[in-house]
Motif scaffolding. Structure first.
Motif, PDB file in Angstrom:
ATOM      1  N   LEU A 266    -116.745  -1.940 -61.448  1.00 46.47           N
ATOM      2  CA  LEU A 266    -115.468  -2.288 -60.674  1.00 46.47           C
ATOM      3  C   LEU A 266    -114.596  -1.237 -61.209  1.00 46.47           C
ATOM      4  CD1 LEU A 266    -113.852  -4.146 -58.863  1.00 46.47           C
ATOM      5  CD2 LEU A 266    -113.334  -5.417 -61.001  1.00 46.47           C
ATOM      6  N   ASN A 267    -113.844  -0.523 -60.273  1.00 43.64           N
ATOM      7  CA  ASN A 267    -112.516   0.203 -60.374  1.00 43.64           C
ATOM      8  C   ASN A 267    -111.634  -0.890 -60.871  1.00 43.64           C
ATOM      9  OD1 ASN A 267    -110.755   2.046 -60.361  1.00 43.64           O
ATOM     10  ND2 ASN A 267    -110.896   2.807 -58.495  1.00 43.64           N
ATOM     11  N   PRO A 268    -110.879  -0.790 -62.011  1.00 47.28           N
ATOM     12  CA  PRO A 268    -109.701  -1.638 -62.406  1.00 47.28           C
ATOM     13  C   PRO A 268    -108.585  -1.403 -61.730  1.00 47.28           C
ATOM     14  CG  PRO A 268    -110.054   0.203 -63.985  1.00 47.28           C
ATOM     15  CD  PRO A 268    -111.118   0.276 -62.935  1.00 47.28           C
ATOM     16  N   ILE A 269    -108.475  -0.618 -60.710  1.00 50.10           N
ATOM     17  CA  ILE A 269    -107.460  -0.351 -59.881  1.00 50.10           C
ATOM     18  C   ILE A 269    -106.630  -1.627 -59.507  1.00 50.10           C
ATOM     19  CG2 ILE A 269    -108.404  -0.152 -57.765  1.00 50.10           C
ATOM     20  CD1 ILE A 269    -105.691   2.415 -58.669  1.00 50.10           C
TER      21      ILE A 269
ATOM     22  N   ARG B  40    -119.723  10.049 -67.255  1.00 53.38           N
ATOM     23  CA  ARG B  40    -118.600   9.135 -66.599  1.00 53.38           C
ATOM     24  C   ARG B  40    -119.225   8.065 -65.654  1.00 53.38           C
ATOM     25  NH1 ARG B  40    -115.174   8.698 -61.821  1.00 53.38           N
ATOM     26  NH2 ARG B  40    -116.131  10.367 -61.159  1.00 53.38           N
ATOM     27  N   SER B  41    -119.029   6.701 -65.651  1.00 48.98           N
ATOM     28  CA  SER B  41    -119.575   5.840 -64.777  1.00 48.98           C
ATOM     29  C   SER B  41    -118.798   5.783 -63.424  1.00 48.98           C
ATOM     30  CB  SER B  41    -119.504   4.493 -65.528  1.00 48.98           C
ATOM     31  OG  SER B  41    -118.369   4.054 -65.653  1.00 48.98           O
ATOM     32  N   LEU B  42    -119.693   5.215 -62.652  1.00 53.83           N
ATOM     33  CA  LEU B  42    -119.233   5.260 -61.080  1.00 53.83           C
ATOM     34  C   LEU B  42    -118.013   4.317 -61.135  1.00 53.83           C
ATOM     35  CD1 LEU B  42    -122.088   5.110 -58.996  1.00 53.83           C
ATOM     36  CD2 LEU B  42    -120.513   7.140 -58.933  1.00 53.83           C
ATOM     37  N   ARG B  43    -116.890   4.341 -60.198  1.00 53.15           N
ATOM     38  CA  ARG B  43    -116.251   3.278 -60.091  1.00 53.15           C
ATOM     39  C   ARG B  43    -116.247   2.918 -58.538  1.00 53.15           C
ATOM     40  NH1 ARG B  43    -110.819   6.124 -61.760  1.00 53.15           N
ATOM     41  NH2 ARG B  43    -111.957   7.642 -60.377  1.00 53.15           N
ATOM     42  N   ILE B  44    -116.370   1.527 -58.329  1.00 48.51           N
ATOM     43  CA  ILE B  44    -116.520   1.052 -56.993  1.00 48.51           C
ATOM     44  C   ILE B  44    -115.568  -0.019 -56.658  1.00 48.51           C
ATOM     45  CG2 ILE B  44    -118.178  -0.183 -55.702  1.00 48.51           C
ATOM     46  CD1 ILE B  44    -120.449   0.852 -57.257  1.00 48.51           C
TER      47      ILE B  44
ATOM     48  N   LEU C 151    -119.329  -6.699 -59.532  1.00 51.01           N
ATOM     49  CA  LEU C 151    -119.223  -5.380 -59.886  1.00 51.01           C
ATOM     50  C   LEU C 151    -118.689  -5.223 -61.294  1.00 51.01           C
ATOM     51  CD1 LEU C 151    -117.517  -4.046 -56.551  1.00 51.01           C
ATOM     52  CD2 LEU C 151    -119.704  -3.429 -57.341  1.00 51.01           C
ATOM     53  N   ASP C 152    -117.615  -6.149 -61.936  1.00 50.98           N
ATOM     54  CA  ASP C 152    -117.161  -6.131 -63.000  1.00 50.98           C
ATOM     55  C   ASP C 152    -118.539  -6.317 -64.093  1.00 50.98           C
ATOM     56  OD1 ASP C 152    -115.057  -5.729 -65.133  1.00 50.98           O
ATOM     57  OD2 ASP C 152    -115.524  -7.738 -65.375  1.00 50.98           O
ATOM     58  N   ASP C 153    -119.067  -7.460 -64.088  1.00 49.30           N
ATOM     59  CA  ASP C 153    -120.346  -7.802 -64.629  1.00 49.30           C
ATOM     60  C   ASP C 153    -121.340  -6.653 -65.053  1.00 49.30           C
ATOM     61  OD1 ASP C 153    -119.300 -10.217 -65.016  1.00 49.30           O
ATOM     62  OD2 ASP C 153    -120.630 -11.227 -63.757  1.00 49.30           O
TER      63      ASP C 153
ATOM     64  N   ASP D 238    -115.093   6.136 -56.617  1.00 48.57           N
ATOM     65  CA  ASP D 238    -116.233   6.853 -56.276  1.00 48.57           C
ATOM     66  C   ASP D 238    -116.911   6.330 -54.877  1.00 48.57           C
ATOM     67  OD1 ASP D 238    -116.264   8.567 -58.607  1.00 48.57           O
ATOM     68  OD2 ASP D 238    -116.912   6.997 -59.636  1.00 48.57           O
ATOM     69  N   ILE D 239    -116.925   4.904 -54.778  1.00 46.33           N
ATOM     70  CA  ILE D 239    -117.575   4.448 -53.531  1.00 46.33           C
ATOM     71  C   ILE D 239    -116.441   3.286 -53.388  1.00 46.33           C
ATOM     72  CG2 ILE D 239    -119.240   3.176 -52.893  1.00 46.33           C
ATOM     73  CD1 ILE D 239    -121.192   4.233 -54.861  1.00 46.33           C
ATOM     74  N   LEU D 240    -116.136   3.298 -51.920  1.00 43.91           N
ATOM     75  CA  LEU D 240    -115.362   2.160 -51.239  1.00 43.91           C
ATOM     76  C   LEU D 240    -116.125   1.569 -50.395  1.00 43.91           C
ATOM     77  CD1 LEU D 240    -112.842   0.722 -50.842  1.00 43.91           C
ATOM     78  CD2 LEU D 240    -111.954   2.590 -49.477  1.00 43.91           C
ATOM     79  N   PHE D 241    -116.595   0.109 -50.662  1.00 46.64           N
ATOM     80  CA  PHE D 241    -117.021  -0.471 -49.594  1.00 46.64           C
ATOM     81  C   PHE D 241    -115.931  -1.316 -48.840  1.00 46.64           C
ATOM     82  CE2 PHE D 241    -120.503  -0.396 -52.639  1.00 46.64           C
ATOM     83  CZ  PHE D 241    -121.525   0.033 -52.054  1.00 46.64           C
ATOM     84  N   VAL D 242    -115.951  -1.273 -47.300  1.00 46.02           N
ATOM     85  CA  VAL D 242    -115.161  -1.802 -46.635  1.00 46.02           C
ATOM     86  C   VAL D 242    -115.858  -2.668 -45.712  1.00 46.02           C
ATOM     87  CG1 VAL D 242    -113.300  -1.796 -45.059  1.00 46.02           C
ATOM     88  CG2 VAL D 242    -113.616   0.044 -46.791  1.00 46.02           C
ATOM     89  N   ALA D 243    -115.485  -4.066 -45.757  1.00 45.12           N
ATOM     90  CA  ALA D 243    -116.239  -5.186 -44.788  1.00 45.12           C
ATOM     91  C   ALA D 243    -115.356  -5.378 -43.782  1.00 45.12           C
ATOM     92  CB  ALA D 243    -116.774  -6.188 -45.544  1.00 45.12           C
TER      93      ALA D 243
END
Length: 75
Positions: A41-44, A8-12, A35-37, A69-74
């Motif tokens: 990218l999580n498609p949510i 399973r790939s990571l979803r970010i 992220l999509d490229d 799996d990972i959520l970056f918040v700026a």
């Protein structure tokens, strides 16, 4: 990433705060496009009613639904 015997790939996801509101980036945004490229990218929220927008305002109540799996918040 391996989960048991299945791959399973990571979803970010990437979110930021703008004018006191939480915004999540999607495929049409700069960060979402990168992220999509690279296939992470999580498609949510891609199928929301505002799918023409690059970024989507979300409420804090929706944070658990992001399910990345990972959520970056700026700030």
């Amino acid at each position: 990433q391996l989960l048991g015997n299945k791959k399973r790939s990571l979803r970010i996801s990437f979110a930021y705060v703008a004018s006191g509101q939480l915004v999540i980036t999607r495929k049409k945004s700069f960060a979402g496009g990168i992220l999509d490229d690279i296939g992470l990218l999580n498609p949510i929220f891609e199928e929301s009613r505002d799918k023409h927008l690059a970024d989507l305002l979300i409420s804090e109540e929706l944070l658990p639904k992001i399910d990345s799996d990972i959520l970056f918040v700026a700030p």
